[in-house]
Design a protein around this motif. Structure first.
Motif, PDB file in Angstrom:
ATOM      1  N   HIS A  44       0.808  -1.231   0.000  1.00  0.00           N
ATOM      2  CA  HIS A  44       0.000   0.000   0.000  1.00  0.00           C
ATOM      3  C   HIS A  44       0.838   1.278   0.000  1.00  0.00           C
ATOM      4  O   HIS A  44       0.349   2.330  -0.370  1.00  0.00           O
ATOM      5  N   TYR A  45       2.077   1.224   0.493  1.00  0.00           N
ATOM      6  CA  TYR A  45       2.889   2.443   0.568  1.00  0.00           C
ATOM      7  C   TYR A  45       3.562   2.801  -0.753  1.00  0.00           C
ATOM      8  O   TYR A  45       4.243   3.828  -0.830  1.00  0.00           O
ATOM      9  N   GLN A  46       3.416   1.944  -1.762  1.00  0.00           N
ATOM     10  CA  GLN A  46       4.047   2.287  -3.038  1.00  0.00           C
ATOM     11  C   GLN A  46       3.370   3.500  -3.659  1.00  0.00           C
ATOM     12  O   GLN A  46       2.171   3.711  -3.508  1.00  0.00           O
ATOM     13  N   GLY A  80       7.827  -3.569  -2.947  1.00  0.00           N
ATOM     14  CA  GLY A  80       7.766  -3.387  -1.493  1.00  0.00           C
ATOM     15  C   GLY A  80       9.190  -3.231  -1.022  1.00  0.00           C
ATOM     16  O   GLY A  80      10.010  -2.654  -1.733  1.00  0.00           O
ATOM     17  N   VAL A  81       9.516  -3.799   0.140  1.00  0.00           N
ATOM     18  CA  VAL A  81      10.901  -3.699   0.614  1.00  0.00           C
ATOM     19  C   VAL A  81      11.500  -5.091   0.817  1.00  0.00           C
ATOM     20  O   VAL A  81      10.804  -6.108   0.719  1.00  0.00           O
ATOM     21  N   HIS A  82      12.798  -5.101   1.130  1.00  0.00           N
ATOM     22  CA  HIS A  82      13.570  -6.343   1.103  1.00  0.00           C
ATOM     23  C   HIS A  82      12.972  -7.457   1.959  1.00  0.00           C
ATOM     24  O   HIS A  82      12.855  -8.600   1.508  1.00  0.00           O
ATOM     25  N   GLY A 106      15.274  -1.237   1.353  1.00  0.00           N
ATOM     26  CA  GLY A 106      15.349  -1.986   2.618  1.00  0.00           C
ATOM     27  C   GLY A 106      14.348  -1.424   3.614  1.00  0.00           C
ATOM     28  O   GLY A 106      13.382  -0.769   3.238  1.00  0.00           O
ATOM     29  N   CYS A 107      14.590  -1.670   4.896  1.00  0.00           N
ATOM     30  CA  CYS A 107      13.704  -1.118   5.933  1.00  0.00           C
ATOM     31  C   CYS A 107      14.571  -0.832   7.151  1.00  0.00           C
ATOM     32  O   CYS A 107      15.223  -1.730   7.686  1.00  0.00           O
ATOM     33  N   SER A 108      14.573   0.440   7.583  1.00  0.00           N
ATOM     34  CA  SER A 108      15.454   0.818   8.696  1.00  0.00           C
ATOM     35  C   SER A 108      15.044   0.097   9.980  1.00  0.00           C
ATOM     36  O   SER A 108      15.881  -0.246  10.809  1.00  0.00           O
ATOM     37  N   MET A 109      13.736  -0.180  10.129  1.00  0.00           N
ATOM     38  CA  MET A 109      13.319  -0.891  11.341  1.00  0.00           C
ATOM     39  C   MET A 109      13.893  -2.315  11.353  1.00  0.00           C
ATOM     40  O   MET A 109      14.435  -2.774  12.361  1.00  0.00           O
ATOM     41  N   ALA A 110      13.785  -3.000  10.217  1.00  0.00           N
ATOM     42  CA  ALA A 110      14.304  -4.376  10.146  1.00  0.00           C
ATOM     43  C   ALA A 110      15.802  -4.382  10.457  1.00  0.00           C
ATOM     44  O   ALA A 110      16.304  -5.279  11.146  1.00  0.00           O
ATOM     45  N   MET A 139       6.781  -9.045  11.150  1.00  0.00           N
ATOM     46  CA  MET A 139       7.118  -9.325   9.757  1.00  0.00           C
ATOM     47  C   MET A 139       8.283  -8.460   9.270  1.00  0.00           C
ATOM     48  O   MET A 139       9.102  -8.891   8.468  1.00  0.00           O
ATOM     49  N   ASN A 140       8.361  -7.228   9.789  1.00  0.00           N
ATOM     50  CA  ASN A 140       9.387  -6.278   9.354  1.00  0.00           C
ATOM     51  C   ASN A 140      10.724  -6.627   9.996  1.00  0.00           C
ATOM     52  O   ASN A 140      11.232  -5.909  10.858  1.00  0.00           O
ATOM     53  N   SER A 141      11.279  -7.748   9.585  1.00  0.00           N
ATOM     54  CA  SER A 141      12.557  -8.206  10.127  1.00  0.00           C
ATOM     55  C   SER A 141      13.224  -9.068   9.069  1.00  0.00           C
ATOM     56  O   SER A 141      12.553  -9.597   8.171  1.00  0.00           O
ATOM     57  N   HIS A 228      12.242   0.809  15.996  1.00  0.00           N
ATOM     58  CA  HIS A 228      11.061   1.617  15.657  1.00  0.00           C
ATOM     59  C   HIS A 228      11.062   1.923  14.167  1.00  0.00           C
ATOM     60  O   HIS A 228      12.074   1.746  13.487  1.00  0.00           O
ATOM     61  N   CYS A 229       9.923   2.400  13.682  1.00  0.00           N
ATOM     62  CA  CYS A 229       9.812   2.817  12.280  1.00  0.00           C
ATOM     63  C   CYS A 229      10.049   4.323  12.212  1.00  0.00           C
ATOM     64  O   CYS A 229       9.370   5.095  12.900  1.00  0.00           O
ATOM     65  N   SER A 230      10.982   4.723  11.355  1.00  0.00           N
ATOM     66  CA  SER A 230      11.318   6.147  11.279  1.00  0.00           C
ATOM     67  C   SER A 230      10.174   6.959  10.668  1.00  0.00           C
ATOM     68  O   SER A 230      10.043   8.153  10.943  1.00  0.00           O
ATOM     69  N   VAL A 231       9.336   6.334   9.868  1.00  0.00           N
ATOM     70  CA  VAL A 231       8.209   7.055   9.249  1.00  0.00           C
ATOM     71  C   VAL A 231       7.119   7.306  10.312  1.00  0.00           C
ATOM     72  O   VAL A 231       6.690   8.442  10.538  1.00  0.00           O
ATOM     73  N   HIS A 232       6.700   6.255  10.988  1.00  0.00           N
ATOM     74  CA  HIS A 232       5.639   6.407  11.990  1.00  0.00           C
ATOM     75  C   HIS A 232       6.126   7.148  13.235  1.00  0.00           C
ATOM     76  O   HIS A 232       5.321   7.699  13.984  1.00  0.00           O
ATOM     77  N   PRO A 256      -0.323   1.010  14.190  1.00  0.00           N
ATOM     78  CA  PRO A 256       0.233   0.682  15.516  1.00  0.00           C
ATOM     79  C   PRO A 256       1.755   0.737  15.600  1.00  0.00           C
ATOM     80  O   PRO A 256       2.319   0.457  16.660  1.00  0.00           O
ATOM     81  N   GLU A 257       2.436   1.125  14.519  1.00  0.00           N
ATOM     82  CA  GLU A 257       3.873   1.406  14.627  1.00  0.00           C
ATOM     83  C   GLU A 257       4.106   2.793  15.234  1.00  0.00           C
ATOM     84  O   GLU A 257       5.239   3.167  15.523  1.00  0.00           O
ATOM     85  N   CYS A 258       3.030   3.575  15.401  1.00  0.00           N
ATOM     86  CA  CYS A 258       3.165   4.880  16.067  1.00  0.00           C
ATOM     87  C   CYS A 258       3.375   4.654  17.570  1.00  0.00           C
ATOM     88  O   CYS A 258       3.027   3.602  18.107  1.00  0.00           O
ATOM     89  N   VAL A 318       7.135  10.231   4.106  1.00  0.00           N
ATOM     90  CA  VAL A 318       7.239   9.176   3.098  1.00  0.00           C
ATOM     91  C   VAL A 318       8.210   8.104   3.588  1.00  0.00           C
ATOM     92  O   VAL A 318       9.148   8.402   4.331  1.00  0.00           O
ATOM     93  N   CYS A 319       7.979   6.857   3.201  1.00  0.00           N
ATOM     94  CA  CYS A 319       8.966   5.810   3.489  1.00  0.00           C
ATOM     95  C   CYS A 319       9.983   5.846   2.353  1.00  0.00           C
ATOM     96  O   CYS A 319       9.697   5.421   1.234  1.00  0.00           O
ATOM     97  N   ALA A 320      11.173   6.372   2.666  1.00  0.00           N
ATOM     98  CA  ALA A 320      12.176   6.637   1.622  1.00  0.00           C
ATOM     99  C   ALA A 320      12.626   5.357   0.926  1.00  0.00           C
ATOM    100  O   ALA A 320      12.974   5.385  -0.251  1.00  0.00           O
ATOM    101  N   THR A 321      12.604   4.245   1.640  1.00  0.00           N
ATOM    102  CA  THR A 321      13.102   3.021   0.998  1.00  0.00           C
ATOM    103  C   THR A 321      12.024   2.401   0.094  1.00  0.00           C
ATOM    104  O   THR A 321      12.326   1.937  -1.002  1.00  0.00           O
ATOM    105  N   MET A 322      10.771   2.418   0.535  1.00  0.00           N
ATOM    106  CA  MET A 322       9.676   1.960  -0.343  1.00  0.00           C
ATOM    107  C   MET A 322       9.680   2.786  -1.634  1.00  0.00           C
ATOM    108  O   MET A 322       9.386   2.300  -2.713  1.00  0.00           O
ATOM    109  N   TYR A 323      10.003   4.061  -1.466  1.00  0.00           N
ATOM    110  CA  TYR A 323       9.938   5.020  -2.564  1.00  0.00           C
ATOM    111  C   TYR A 323      10.999   4.754  -3.634  1.00  0.00           C
ATOM    112  O   TYR A 323      10.935   5.282  -4.733  1.00  0.00           O
TER     113      TYR A 323
HETATM  114 FE1  SF4 Z   1      10.245   0.004   7.361  1.00  0.00          FE
HETATM  115 FE2  SF4 Z   1       8.740   1.964   8.380  1.00  0.00          FE
HETATM  116 FE3  SF4 Z   1       9.296   1.932   5.779  1.00  0.00          FE
HETATM  117 FE4  SF4 Z   1       7.624   0.115   6.811  1.00  0.00          FE
HETATM  118  S1  SF4 Z   1       7.298   2.304   6.708  1.00  0.00           S
HETATM  119  S2  SF4 Z   1       9.294  -0.261   5.360  1.00  0.00           S
HETATM  120  S3  SF4 Z   1       8.569  -0.214   8.850  1.00  0.00           S
HETATM  121  S4  SF4 Z   1      10.794   2.171   7.476  1.00  0.00           S
END
Ligand code: SF4
Ligand code: 13P
Length: 367
Positions: A44-46, A80-82, A106-110, A139-141, A228-232, A256-258, A318-323
């Motif tokens: 959905h974040y794409q 999506g991400v890695h 990628g995903c900074s949280m993972a 899942m984000n790992s 944590h998620c840097s976006v939320h 709920p990542e907030c 924005v999620c920079a890595t999804m982007y």
């Molecule tokens: Fe990772 Fe947050 Fe981006 Fe999801 S929104 S991929 S948890 S950085």
């Protein structure tokens, strides 16, 4: 052991010279020619320019179910991400190839849960506490963390089934060690399962003994990894107050990542799929300020013109890595498939995949 993620090679120059319309045409053409051999999954974040090509959209949970069920497709292109592409590789059949159009997605949280630090934490806790601990990872790992959890009697969860996963864990042990998102862990334990904030403790992997006295863990039910998620993480309580001041009948809906401080005062919270369903089903004229990634919020606003839909944070969120997944990378990956070249294939080594599959299969069983 760290599984190295190779970085994206620069694309051939031509892909940066094509117009958006030309890229669109070429992507649609490649999709038509590849037909049933290809399935494109989109989180959905794409961004809109990419999600329009997805055969299926969803949150991480729905997409992993889809990856497990689309057995006829030879190629699964994951927008999506890695970590999502890794899970798709683990859950799909041996004849299927999973492709991530940009390896830098990628995903900074993972990345906050390094497997060596996780193993050390596990060893220390098990030495000090004489009681069964069940590890649960979001899942984000990375796949190696999912494998760790599978090997040690735990499961993966997503934001869709986190309450059920924590209940499942507490049926099997007296404590839960939750990775890597402390916020999802805390919000689920307290706001969904009714435990107290004081039943949770945070493990900081960069401090001795996670930053506490070993005895401190004895009293706690939930040991939350400090991730944590840097976006939320960009949403604040003040943003909620501001919306409520300015638009009195606004509904606050957050992921709920907030942080707990936000989720505990929001009107609704849930996974991205829940957010999509909630806004779509809301009555015309209703008003929503949504705490999640901005591409999704903008799309919801467009798809629900009869409702007032805004991002909780009106500055870009924005999620920079999804982007990183854009038309250029998607076009490049698909055109390579047309030529018979599989680029950016995500493969998880079988020793890791086996135990990660155990943990993911448990997730798919937990409702
Ligand atoms: Fe990772 Fe947050 Fe981006 Fe999801 S929104 S991929 S948890 S950085
Ligand atoms: P869900 O897809 O589980 O809602 O998670 C959101 C997210 O941050 C994905 O990276």
């Amino acid at each position: 052991m760290l599984v190295a993620i190779p970085l994206q090679e620069p694309l051939p120059k031509i892909y940066n010279e094509l117009s958006a319309e030309e890229l669109d045409e070429r992507i649609w053409y490649a999709k038509r020619v590849l037909g049933e051999r290809l399935v494109i999954l989109g989180h959905h974040y794409q961004r809109d320019e990419v999600i329009k090509f997805a055969d299926f959209r969803g949150d991480s949970y729905k997409l992993s179910q889809l990856a497990a069920s689309r057995t006829q497709a030879e190629y699964i292109v994951f927008c999506g991400v890695h970590f999502m592409a890794e899970s798709a590789d683990i859950l799909s059949g041996p004849h299927q190839k999973v492709i991530l159009p940009d390896l830098n997605a990628g995903c900074s949280m993972a990345d906050m849960a390094d497997i060596d630090q996780v193993e050390e934490c596990w060893e220390l806790l098990n030495e000090a506490l004489d009681e069964p601990i069940v590890p649960i990872t979001y899942m984000n790992s990375a796949a190696n963390l999912k494998a760790f959890v599978g090997r040690n009697g735990g499961a993966v969860c997503t934001s869709s089934n986190a309450p059920a996963a924590l209940r499942w864990a507490l049926d099997r042990g007296s404590k839960v060690l939750f990775f890597p998102d402390q916020h999802l862990g805390r919000n689920t334990a307290t706001l969904k399962l009714g435990y107290r904030l004081d039943d949770c403790i945070v493990w900081d992997p960069f401090k001795d003994w996670g930053g506490h006295d070993p005895e401190d863990y004895r009293e706690k039910k939930f040991i939350l990894w400090k991730g944590h998620c840097s976006v939320h993480g960009m949403f604040t309580v003040e943003m909620i107050h501001k919306w409520r001041r300015e638009v009195p009948d606004i509904n606050i809906l957050v992921h709920p990542e907030c942080r707990y401080e936000l989720v505990s005062i929001a009107d609704y919270d849930g996974s991205t799929e829940y957010i999509v369903k909630t806004v779509s089903a809301a009555p015309p004229g209703s008003k929503w300020a949504i705490g999640t990634e901005i591409n999704l919020v903008h799309r919801l606003a467009k798809e629900n013109p009869d409702k007032f839909v805004r991002c909780l944070n009106e500055n870009v969120c924005v999620c920079a890595t999804m982007y990183r997944i854009d038309q250029q990378h998607l076009c490049w990956a698909l055109e390579n498939l047309l030529e018979g070249n599989v680029v950016n294939q995500i493969t998880v080594p079988e020793d890791i995949a086996h135990w990660a599959r155990v943990a993911l299969d448990r997730m798919l069983q937990i409702h």
